[in-house]
Design a protein around this motif. Sequence first.
Motif, PDB file in Angstrom:
ATOM      1  N   UNK A  74       0.812  -1.207   0.000  1.00 39.00           N
ATOM      2  CA  UNK A  74       0.000   0.000   0.000  1.00 39.00           C
ATOM      3  C   UNK A  74       0.851   1.265   0.000  1.00 39.00           C
ATOM      4  N   UNK A  75       0.224   2.365  -0.371  1.00 37.09           N
ATOM      5  CA  UNK A  75       0.918   3.651  -0.367  1.00 37.09           C
ATOM      6  C   UNK A  75       0.457   4.491   0.826  1.00 37.09           C
ATOM      7  N   UNK A  76       1.253   5.490   1.157  1.00 37.91           N
ATOM      8  CA  UNK A  76       0.935   6.396   2.264  1.00 37.91           C
ATOM      9  C   UNK A  76       1.597   7.720   1.941  1.00 37.91           C
ATOM     10  N   UNK A 121      -6.069  11.312  -2.735  1.00 30.64           N
ATOM     11  CA  UNK A 121      -5.483  10.076  -2.213  1.00 30.64           C
ATOM     12  C   UNK A 121      -5.025   9.210  -3.377  1.00 30.64           C
ATOM     13  N   UNK A 122      -4.079   8.324  -3.100  1.00 34.01           N
ATOM     14  CA  UNK A 122      -3.585   7.413  -4.133  1.00 34.01           C
ATOM     15  C   UNK A 122      -4.719   6.541  -4.649  1.00 34.01           C
ATOM     16  N   UNK A 123      -4.692   6.247  -5.936  1.00 34.62           N
ATOM     17  CA  UNK A 123      -5.714   5.428  -6.567  1.00 34.62           C
ATOM     18  C   UNK A 123      -5.030   4.228  -7.228  1.00 34.62           C
ATOM     19  N   UNK A 124      -5.293   3.031  -6.709  1.00 32.97           N
ATOM     20  CA  UNK A 124      -4.582   1.840  -7.167  1.00 32.97           C
ATOM     21  C   UNK A 124      -4.828   1.544  -8.642  1.00 32.97           C
ATOM     22  N   UNK A 125      -6.045   1.804  -9.129  1.00 37.32           N
ATOM     23  CA  UNK A 125      -6.350   1.525 -10.537  1.00 37.32           C
ATOM     24  C   UNK A 125      -5.562   2.446 -11.474  1.00 37.32           C
ATOM     25  N   UNK A 126      -5.542   3.733 -11.141  1.00 37.56           N
ATOM     26  CA  UNK A 126      -4.788   4.688 -11.963  1.00 37.56           C
ATOM     27  C   UNK A 126      -3.304   4.338 -11.943  1.00 37.56           C
TER      28      UNK A 126
END
Length: 311
Positions: A74-76, A121-126
């Motif tokens: 995950x990102x933070x 916020x970070x978007x996993x799909x993008x």
Amino acid sequence: MNVVKQPPVICLMGPTASGKTALAMALSDALPCDIISVDSALIYRDMNIGTAKPSANELSKYPHRLINLRDAAQSYSAADFCHDALAEIASIRANNRIPLLVGGTMMYFKSLIEGISPLPAANSEIRKQIETEAAEQGWEAMHAQLAQVDSVSAQRIHPNDPQRLIRALEVFRLTGNTLTQLTQIKGDKLDGDILQFAITPKERSTLHERIELRYQQMIEQGFENEVIALKKRNDLHENLPSIRCVGYRQMWQYLNDEYDHKEMIFKGVCATRQLAKRQLTWLRSWPELQWLTTDDEMNLSKVLAAVGKCD
């Protein structure tokens, strides 16, 4: 109507291996304070040895907030940190205790003290889309794509820095605004009395010795096995922020047979020294900073005296 004054916030910064944790524990013994970690590596679970995370015994006696928040996949972001830190600080102050922020991630400190831009916020799909495009076209092509929409960020971000490239492209695709545009807007920031300290050895050579000693200790504690366990997962790779943490990337590449054990240690120590150099560069231009020297017996009394002046 009398306004109740909030307890001050203590910020204890410094390069890696400078003695921040030991001083934080001494302050916890002397003051009614709660520790908040300001470290972009300590937020990851199952990454304990290579991040020099406090031991289970230390955490039992001196609990740290904002550690073990995320899985390594995950990102933070700095925005995530500011949101979480402001909530923790409010909670600590509500109990009439002192928030003690300790760490070496200078961007986190800067964002908290000055206010951070309203970035998405970070978007996993993008992110997966961008990574797929990069795998097909190369990072140079992704950098050229960024240059078309945000030339200022493109000048600042190197084509070989996929983490920051992904973020800049992600922000534009999510919002239609560039990273440059959004970073000019400042959001919520820390208020009240803020006491800012930096701790570092008097001599650069001493810091280098401490870094080398710590890295050797990590190896002896089983750092290699820690990264082997991460590598066995099929969802982690070298370009993730977690694996790009100092030490982890070098161990990961060693396990990929890119170089031998001796060179891995050399590269890991060099990367840690470079991190410390960047941290010190940040700190030298930091306003309103009080400097402390590693192993100075007066450090505790200096911080306590500053806290006493806030009463």
